[in-house]
Design an enzyme around this catalytic site. Structure first.
Site, PDB file in Angstrom:
ATOM      1  N   LEU A 405     -10.137   0.817 -12.386  1.00 55.97           N
ATOM      2  CA  LEU A 405      -8.988   1.487 -12.058  1.00 55.97           C
ATOM      3  C   LEU A 405      -9.443   2.953 -11.842  1.00 55.97           C
ATOM      4  O   LEU A 405      -9.573   3.890 -12.554  1.00 55.97           O
ATOM      5  CB  LEU A 405      -8.104   1.632 -13.401  1.00 55.97           C
ATOM      6  CG  LEU A 405      -6.551   2.076 -13.076  1.00 55.97           C
ATOM      7  CD1 LEU A 405      -5.574   1.366 -14.206  1.00 55.97           C
ATOM      8  CD2 LEU A 405      -6.321   3.533 -13.106  1.00 55.97           C
ATOM      9  N   GLU A 407      -9.303   5.279  -8.164  1.00 55.01           N
ATOM     10  CA  GLU A 407      -9.109   5.311  -6.661  1.00 55.01           C
ATOM     11  C   GLU A 407     -10.156   6.067  -6.025  1.00 55.01           C
ATOM     12  O   GLU A 407     -10.355   5.794  -4.722  1.00 55.01           O
ATOM     13  CB  GLU A 407      -7.405   5.681  -6.600  1.00 55.01           C
ATOM     14  CG  GLU A 407      -6.271   4.784  -7.120  1.00 55.01           C
ATOM     15  CD  GLU A 407      -6.150   4.867  -8.404  1.00 55.01           C
ATOM     16  OE1 GLU A 407      -5.267   3.936  -8.744  1.00 55.01           O
ATOM     17  OE2 GLU A 407      -6.816   5.395  -9.200  1.00 55.01           O
ATOM     18  N   HIS A 474       6.300   5.564  -9.075  1.00 56.68           N
ATOM     19  CA  HIS A 474       6.205   4.225  -8.218  1.00 56.68           C
ATOM     20  C   HIS A 474       7.187   4.235  -7.210  1.00 56.68           C
ATOM     21  O   HIS A 474       7.307   2.968  -6.680  1.00 56.68           O
ATOM     22  CB  HIS A 474       6.464   3.067  -9.314  1.00 56.68           C
ATOM     23  CG  HIS A 474       5.367   3.024 -10.404  1.00 56.68           C
ATOM     24  ND1 HIS A 474       5.575   3.653 -11.560  1.00 56.68           N
ATOM     25  CD2 HIS A 474       4.483   1.981 -10.503  1.00 56.68           C
ATOM     26  CE1 HIS A 474       4.551   3.305 -12.416  1.00 56.68           C
ATOM     27  NE2 HIS A 474       3.993   2.274 -11.765  1.00 56.68           N
TER      28      HIS A 474
END
Length: 667
Positions: A405, A407, A474
């Site tokens: 995890l 990016e 999200h």
């Protein structure tokens, strides 16, 4: 800890089985950056150069490392690694032209000092943000591992830069993937003026290696033979047994972070102690003591080095100042690429939006054996939206890679892959999470071709948009964050046909892309999609509907909102689907404005600072004579995306858009 100098007696050299020739080669290599520094400090005082980042006192690390690696193995240097550039035999006249911002420099005057790379010399230059270098090294190491090349990549970091998250991400990814990368930390006691004890709460970086599951080695960084032998040994081992290793080089910076900073913050006794460990003077004395370097050879080599420096400086200073060339500046923002649209052949099938994306990605994987997919949970799980479901079984775990995890590191690794001739697709689990990798995109991927001619063959897939009551982290539409960044290309399909064709086109191009895919379209719409491989023209808008009363310019989900609105209101409208946001289709926009004389821009992104603001401003400036009403726009509210469904519905622009559309038609 308080940074202290080791006792001067500890700086001892061991020639092992090295020949006199090797020892003298290291000496000549070592004095080159020192003599350049001496010259540059004179030129700085004379006002003939504007800035200088000194590596004085740290030269042995660069020289030991660059001489220990093969010439075709990549090194990623930092501010204080002049010896890496000279050690790779870069033409000094070009190097000095680079420092002076001349056209013949490696960045054509577009960046300074050591902010450049050269594929010819297997060097990848830094950016000022420091930490992202480590992830690029990961990508290069991954490329070597996938290709079966027995190579090692070496990347530098300072002890100050190790405080950045990119340091952690870079080491962690390398350890998880067992990448053949040597991470060299130059532990020189200070991050600019901030001492080590204010940077981290441990004594040595060798304490960190085991936490990442990697070996860690500490060397006396002022001892060129110790550095050389250590890197030589580790590189030989890593080529046969790929894995990362952390090397801590203890050293000291004898001059300021950059020359204007000075060193007043450094205790005098510390400077005096480390001066006794000068890497050049001590190695020179050692060679003299064992009879390898006599007075005549010493004078000969120093004259040779100084002559090369002075002659190269004369060439660089004689070069005229840059004459700006507008066309060249604009052309170099992107790597050269001329798209040849591939038309579909044969049958078509009704496909959902999500299936069209998956189909395009699969066919691109078949078309490009050098295409690597990376993202969280994209392997066995198939991604949170199942777009890569079954891909790992079909293409293997080397090409369909679950990632930690992190990016930033994965986007940086994509750039590293590109440097070695691979293609990379990075999936953001949600477009919102791209903020953690923002720096890699806007400062590395977007700028690297303009800076020194390196392409970034990376596509970042961005599941985006609201409508599912997923809340502020999200559901964001963040395409405008990147629309402002030259060097990127942005596509945003609204239908299955374009979804497949634009993804294929993006993966075909060697420039960096952001590919936005609206999550609420995945399973809600279907359309006829050719079964064969094809591409859609990038930079070309399309009319989703044709009409005469008004022009609606939009993209993505906005196309569907616009279609529904004109059907409900009984309005005849051109609905122009931009499809590509960067570069956007100015010609198509002008044509529809001329046709109807009334225009409104619709996007899901928040209103202020959105893409609609720029395009509406362009219309007002360039199409004013054809307008019969004010240029209007509508977007989501200027708030974060709320969670509760009724709040989210209010946030989105659909109802406000219909009201404004009626107003515009009746103007």
């Amino acid at each position: 800890m308080e940074f202290t100098a080791p006792n001067a007696q500890t700086l001892t050299f061991d020639r092992r089985n090295h020949s006199d020739e090797t020892l003298l080669k290291l000496y000549e290599s070592l004095i080159m950056p020192r003599r350049i520094e001496e010259k540059m400090l004179i030129l700085l005082r004379q006002g003939r150069i504007s800035k200088w980042f000194s590596g004085w006192g740290q030269e042995a690390i660069s020289i030991g490392a660059v001489n220990a690696l093969a010439a075709d193995e990549f090194i990623l240097p930092m501010h204080r690694n002049l010896g890496v550039f000279t050690g790779r035999n870069m033409p000094l006249e070009r190097l000095f032209a680079q420092f002076q911002g001349k056209k013949s420099g490696f960045t054509k005057g577009r960046d300074r000092s050591f902010h450049f790379g050269s594929i010819e010399h297997h060097i990848v230059g830094m950016i000022s943000h420091l930490g992202p270098q480590l992830a690029i090294a990961d990508g290069i190491g991954l490329a070597d591992k996938l290709s079966g090349e027995k190579k090692v990549t070496l990347v530098f970091s300072g002890d100050g830069a190790s405080s950045e998250g990119d340091f952690h991400e870079g080491l962690n990814v390398a350890a998880v993937w067992k990448l053949p990368v040597i991470f060299v930390v130059e532990h020189n006691g200070y991050g600019l003026s901030t001492p080590s004890e204010e940077q981290f709460a441990f004594n040595y970086f060798t304490e960190k290696g085991p936490g990442y599951g990697m070996e860690a080695v500490r060397v006396q960084g002022n001892n060129v033979l110790e550095v050389y032998d250590t890197i030589l040994r580790l590189a030989k081992d890593i080529r046969e047994n790929p894995r990362p290793i952390l090397v801590e080089a203890i050293t000291f910076r004898m001059r300021g972070h950059e020359e204007a900073s000075g060193t007043k913050y450094v205790p005098k006794n510390l400077m005096e102690e480390w001066a006794q460990l000068d890497p050049v003077e001590n190695y020179e004395a050692y060679l003299e003591s064992i009879g390898v370097l006599d007075a005549a050879t010493k004078e000969k080599l120093n004259k040779k080095v100084k002559k090369a420096i002075n002659e190269a400086l004369e060439v660089a200073f004689a070069e005229e100042e840059i004459t700006p060339n507008l066309e060249e500046e604009l052309a170099d923002v992107y790597a050269p690429f001329s798209q040849k649209v591939i038309e579909p052949e044969g049958s078509s099938t009704e496909k959902r939006f999500i299936d069209a994306i998956s189909d395009g990605l699969r066919q691109s994987m078949e078309k490009y054996p050098n295409l690597i997919l990376m993202g969280q949970d994209i392997g066995e799980y198939g991604g949170v939206f199942k777009i890569t479901d079954g891909f790992k079984t079909k293409f293997g775990g080397d090409r369909v890679r679950n990632t930690p995890l992190c990016e930033s590191a994965i986007i940086g690794a994509g750039l590293g892959l590109s440097i070695k001739g691979f293609k990379a697709m990075v999936e953001m689990q949600f477009a919102d999470f791209v903020s953690v990798g923002f720096n890699q995109i806007v400062n590395n991927l977007a700028k690297i071709h303009y800076r020194w001619g390196q392409n970034a063959d990376v596509v970042i897939r961005m599941p985006t948009g609201a409508g599912s009551a997923a809340g502020p982290f999200h559901s964001q539409s963040n395409e405008a964050w990147f629309f402002h960044t030259p060097g990127l290309k942005i596509v945003y399909p609204s239908n299955p046909h374009d979804a497949k064709g634009l993804l294929n086109a993006a993966l075909e191009d060697s420039n960096p892309y952001l590919y936005f895919e609206h999550k609420m379209l995945y399973r809600s719409i279907s359309g006829s999609v050719p079964d064969s491989y094809y591409t859609v023209e990038v930079g070309k808008a399309a009319l989703a509907k044709e009409g005469s009363q008004v022009s609606i310019i939009t993209y993505g989900m906005g196309v569907h909102w616009a279609v529904k609105a004109i059907e409900e209101l009984g309005i005849s409208a051109d609905i122009l689907d931009l499809r590509t946001l960067l570069p956007w289709d100015q010609e198509a926009v002008a044509e529809t404005v001329k046709k109807t004389g009334k225009v409104i821009f619709l996007h899901e992104d928040t209103l202020t600072g959105g893409i609609g603001a720029e395009i509406c401003a362009w219309i007002s400036e360039h199409c004013f004579r054809w307008l019969d009403a004010p240029v209007m726009r509508e977007g989501s509210m200027d708030t974060p995306v709320p969670f509760a469904p009724k709040l989210e519905k209010q946030f989105l622009p659909t109802e406000r858009f219909k009201k404004k559309l009626k107003e515009l038609v009746g103007y």
